[in-house]
Scaffold this motif. Structure first.
Motif, PDB file in Angstrom:
ATOM      1  N   UNK A   1       0.837  -1.196   0.000  1.00  9.91           N
ATOM      2  CA  UNK A   1       0.000   0.000   0.000  1.00  9.91           C
ATOM      3  C   UNK A   1       0.874   1.248   0.000  1.00  9.91           C
ATOM      4  N   UNK A   2       0.330   2.322  -0.579  1.00  8.88           N
ATOM      5  CA  UNK A   2       1.108   3.552  -0.725  1.00  8.88           C
ATOM      6  C   UNK A   2       1.527   4.117   0.629  1.00  8.88           C
ATOM      7  N   UNK A   3       0.644   4.035   1.627  1.00  8.15           N
ATOM      8  CA  UNK A   3       0.972   4.593   2.939  1.00  8.15           C
ATOM      9  C   UNK A   3       2.163   3.891   3.568  1.00  8.15           C
ATOM     10  N   UNK A   4       2.153   2.564   3.503  1.00  8.77           N
ATOM     11  CA  UNK A   4       3.272   1.811   4.075  1.00  8.77           C
ATOM     12  C   UNK A   4       4.551   2.065   3.290  1.00  8.77           C
ATOM     13  N   UNK A   5       4.432   2.148   1.966  1.00 11.83           N
ATOM     14  CA  UNK A   5       5.617   2.421   1.150  1.00 11.83           C
ATOM     15  C   UNK A   5       6.179   3.808   1.447  1.00 11.83           C
ATOM     16  N   UNK A   6       5.283   4.776   1.644  1.00 14.86           N
ATOM     17  CA  UNK A   6       5.728   6.136   1.956  1.00 14.86           C
ATOM     18  C   UNK A   6       6.505   6.178   3.268  1.00 14.86           C
ATOM     19  N   UNK A   7       5.984   5.536   4.276  1.00 11.40           N
ATOM     20  CA  UNK A   7       6.701   5.513   5.566  1.00 11.40           C
ATOM     21  C   UNK A   7       8.032   4.766   5.435  1.00 11.40           C
ATOM     22  N   UNK A   8       8.028   3.680   4.689  1.00 11.38           N
ATOM     23  CA  UNK A   8       9.259   2.911   4.520  1.00 11.38           C
ATOM     24  C   UNK A   8      10.331   3.681   3.763  1.00 11.38           C
ATOM     25  N   UNK A   9       9.920   4.361   2.696  1.00 13.74           N
ATOM     26  CA  UNK A   9      10.894   5.149   1.933  1.00 13.74           C
ATOM     27  C   UNK A   9      11.438   6.309   2.757  1.00 13.74           C
ATOM     28  N   UNK A  10      10.591   6.884   3.603  1.00 10.40           N
ATOM     29  CA  UNK A  10      11.053   7.980   4.461  1.00 10.40           C
ATOM     30  C   UNK A  10      12.106   7.483   5.449  1.00 10.40           C
ATOM     31  N   UNK A  11      11.877   6.325   6.036  1.00 13.85           N
ATOM     32  CA  UNK A  11      12.858   5.770   6.975  1.00 13.85           C
ATOM     33  C   UNK A  11      14.134   5.382   6.237  1.00 13.85           C
ATOM     34  N   UNK A  12      13.987   4.773   5.062  1.00 11.76           N
ATOM     35  CA  UNK A  12      15.167   4.335   4.302  1.00 11.76           C
ATOM     36  C   UNK A  12      16.005   5.501   3.807  1.00 11.76           C
ATOM     37  N   UNK A  13      15.407   6.688   3.734  1.00  9.28           N
ATOM     38  CA  UNK A  13      16.154   7.843   3.219  1.00  9.28           C
ATOM     39  C   UNK A  13      17.241   8.308   4.177  1.00  9.28           C
TER      40      UNK A  13
ATOM     41  N   UNK B   1       2.620   8.350  -4.989  1.00 10.80           N
ATOM     42  CA  UNK B   1       3.120   6.973  -4.867  1.00 10.80           C
ATOM     43  C   UNK B   1       2.028   5.973  -5.209  1.00 10.80           C
ATOM     44  N   UNK B   2       0.798   6.239  -4.736  1.00 10.32           N
ATOM     45  CA  UNK B   2      -0.322   5.336  -5.047  1.00 10.32           C
ATOM     46  C   UNK B   2      -0.558   5.267  -6.554  1.00 10.32           C
ATOM     47  N   UNK B   3      -0.453   6.414  -7.214  1.00 17.07           N
ATOM     48  CA  UNK B   3      -0.654   6.436  -8.668  1.00 17.07           C
ATOM     49  C   UNK B   3       0.447   5.664  -9.392  1.00 17.07           C
ATOM     50  N   UNK B   4       1.680   5.803  -8.909  1.00 13.58           N
ATOM     51  CA  UNK B   4       2.795   5.094  -9.567  1.00 13.58           C
ATOM     52  C   UNK B   4       2.726   3.589  -9.308  1.00 13.58           C
ATOM     53  N   UNK B   5       2.135   3.175  -8.187  1.00 14.00           N
ATOM     54  CA  UNK B   5       1.996   1.735  -7.928  1.00 14.00           C
ATOM     55  C   UNK B   5       0.980   1.091  -8.866  1.00 14.00           C
TER      56      UNK B   5
END
Length: 533
Positions: free
Chosen positions: A95-107, A256-260
């Motif tokens: 899901x976009x929300x989980x991916x967003x949080x994950x990418x923020x942490x990975x940054x 992010x949701x649109x790109x997924x």
């Protein structure tokens, strides 16, 4: 999800370090550069706090806004080559929300994000003149860091679909290149402004007053408003800053949701037409074929086109600043005449020749055709040198004429041509050899021309460093005679003769020695440039 993406980013980093020792060197150089940049920022903040504390508020706002803009430019540039781009997860139940949080942490493993966050924290130093301002700066720091991290992400994802076409990416890259070179004018203007501190203060105040009410600078101006007791203004700035962070967070999630669900597919390429005139002018040999391809690349491939533009703009910017008086060189109160402008081709030669080393890297895996078709190393070197010379030598001659005209000393034209051509072909010949031993890196074909590898990597820096002693010894007679011609004009003809002789000798060295080295190391070179892509 966040822990998984953080671990994935870490494994990608470790994997790249294990593949090449040069990646380790690049990481060390990057770390040293980041430490130097942060150290300079800290020294500047301490200097402003100690020497001109009245400029601290304006400097913090302008510096913060510039930081957000710089991080946005970098994020847009590397966005198309991000190994954790959203499209790579489009087939997974994410899901976009989980991916967003994950990418923020990975940054946090992204050096640019880390430098940006630490640079924002260093800005707190200038607010130590007041307890209220310092407390407000500490409270506003998370908002400022979030602005510096989220705004670039949202803007990069917003532009990602528009930049999917090769034409759009090429136009954007050229505009950014011109903007970066234009910054040199800004730096010179700032340096000139330092001499008049009152003018600099007014300029900073004006810029800060405008930026403080924008999403770029509102978070950085909060401490000043609090320290001044302007509570209504502080509330308004806080609202702008929080709205900026909230809007960027929401927009990033939607994009992010649109790109997924609708992955972005990079588009590129175009029709390649036959160029019979060029083929007739060049010899029907492997040397001529390679030279013709090299010339076409410099017109059609934006990566090469940008290198040509950079080589043309650098002397134009430097000479232009001198002519309009932005850069004054005074000796005992007397401004030096612009005689030195006649030697601007030397600067152009250095920029142009540095690209010769990584010319094979621009071929990427296409270099395999040279090996499969049995092209000799000497032919490869000669063809590349001929193609590059056809493009650059006329520009050197034109630049020498313009530079000599600007200097008002037509008798310096032989020295201008001799020093420019001598420096260019001396460095180009050496770089033909270095290019076999240290092929360097280049952006992959069709990718962002300002993305990874656009600076040539550590091997390119090593080649430039190794060529400087040669320029200072072998090239010294040519350049020294050209400088001496400013006072003794007839030495310019001697500089021209020496320059042509050095150029011929260097070209022979690059073709013969570089060609022999390429015959021995062609598979290793192919493996390197293919892996780097």
């Amino acid at each position: 999800m966040a822990a998984h993406l953080l671990a994935l980013r870490f494994r990608l980093l470790v994997g790249s370090l294990r593949q090449s020792a040069w990646a380790v060197v690049a990481l060390v150089v990057t770390a040293l550069g980041a430490i130097s940049l942060l150290g300079s920022t800290l020294a500047g903040a301490v200097a402003v706090r100690a020497l001109v504390p009245e400029l601290g508020a304006a400097a913090a706002v302008v510096g913060g806004a510039v930081l957000v803009l710089a991080l946005t430019a970098v994020t847009v540039l590397v966005g198309t080559s991000d190994p954790l781009a959203a499209e790579r997860f489009s087939l997974l139940p994410v899901r976009a929300g989980a991916l967003r949080r994950g990418l923020l942490v990975a940054s946090v493993l992204d050096p640019w994000v880390l430098v940006g966050a630490l640079g924002t924290a260093i800005g707190v130093v200038v607010w130590s003149t007041s307890a209220a301002a310092l407390a407000a700066a500490v409270v506003a720091l998370p908002i400022a860091v979030a602005t510096a991290v989220l705004v670039p992400r949202a803007v990069a994802d917003l532009l990602a679909r528009q930049l999917a076409s090769k034409g759009a990416r090429d136009v954007m890259a050229i505009l950014l290149l011109v903007a970066v070179l234009g910054l040199t004018v800004g730096v010179q203007l700032l340096a000139s402004g330092v001499r008049e501190i009152a003018d600099l203060a007014r300029a900073l105040d004006t810029a800060a007053a405008a930026l403080a009410w924008t999403p770029l600078g509102a978070a950085f101006d909060l401490p000043r408003a609090v320290a001044a007791g302007a509570w209504l203004e502080a509330v308004a700035k806080l609202a702008i800053a929080l709205a900026t962070v909230g809007l960027a967070w929401w927009a990033w999630g939607r994009l992010l949701a649109e790109r997924l669900t609708h992955p972005i597919v990079l588009r590129g390429g175009g029709r390649v037409r036959e160029g019979r005139l060029l083929d007739r002018l060049l010899p029907a040999t492997p040397v001529g074929a390679i030279a013709a391809r090299s010339i076409r690349y410099r017109r059609r491939d934006v990566r090469h086109l940008m290198n040509v533009i950079a080589a043309l703009l650098v002397p134009a910017v430097v000479g232009g600043m001198q002519l309009v008086g932005f850069v004054d060189v005074d000796v005992d109160g007397t401004r030096l005449p612009p005689d030195g402008l006649a030697l601007l081709p030397v600067l152009m030669a250095f920029v142009a020749a540095a690209i010769v080393q990584i010319d094979v890297a621009y071929d990427s895996s296409a270099f395999a055709w040279h090996i499969l078709t049995g092209v000799r190393g000497a032919d490869d070197r000669a063809g590349r040198l001929l193609g590059i010379a056809v493009v650059y030598v006329p520009t050197f001659a034109l630049t020498a004429v313009l530079a000599t005209w600007a200097s008002g000393r037509w008798e310096l034209l032989p020295a201008s041509i001799g020093s420019g051509l001598g420096t260019f072909l001396l460095l180009a010949g050496v770089m033909l050899w270095f290019g076999v031993l240290l092929p360097g890196e280049a952006p992959a074909p069709g990718s962002n021309p300002l993305g990874r590898g656009s600076s040539g990597g550590v091997q390119s820096l090593a080649g430039i460093a190794l060529s400087l002693p040669l320029l200072g010894t072998v090239g010294a007679p040519c350049i020294g005679l050209a400088v001496a011609a400013i006072w003794i004009p007839w030495l310019g003809w001697l500089s021209l003769a020496v320059g042509l002789a050095v150029a011929a000798l260097a070209a022979w060295f690059g073709i013969r020695v570089g060609g022999a080295a390429l015959d021995r190391r062609a598979p290793e070179v192919l493996a390197h440039v293919s892996k780097a892509a």
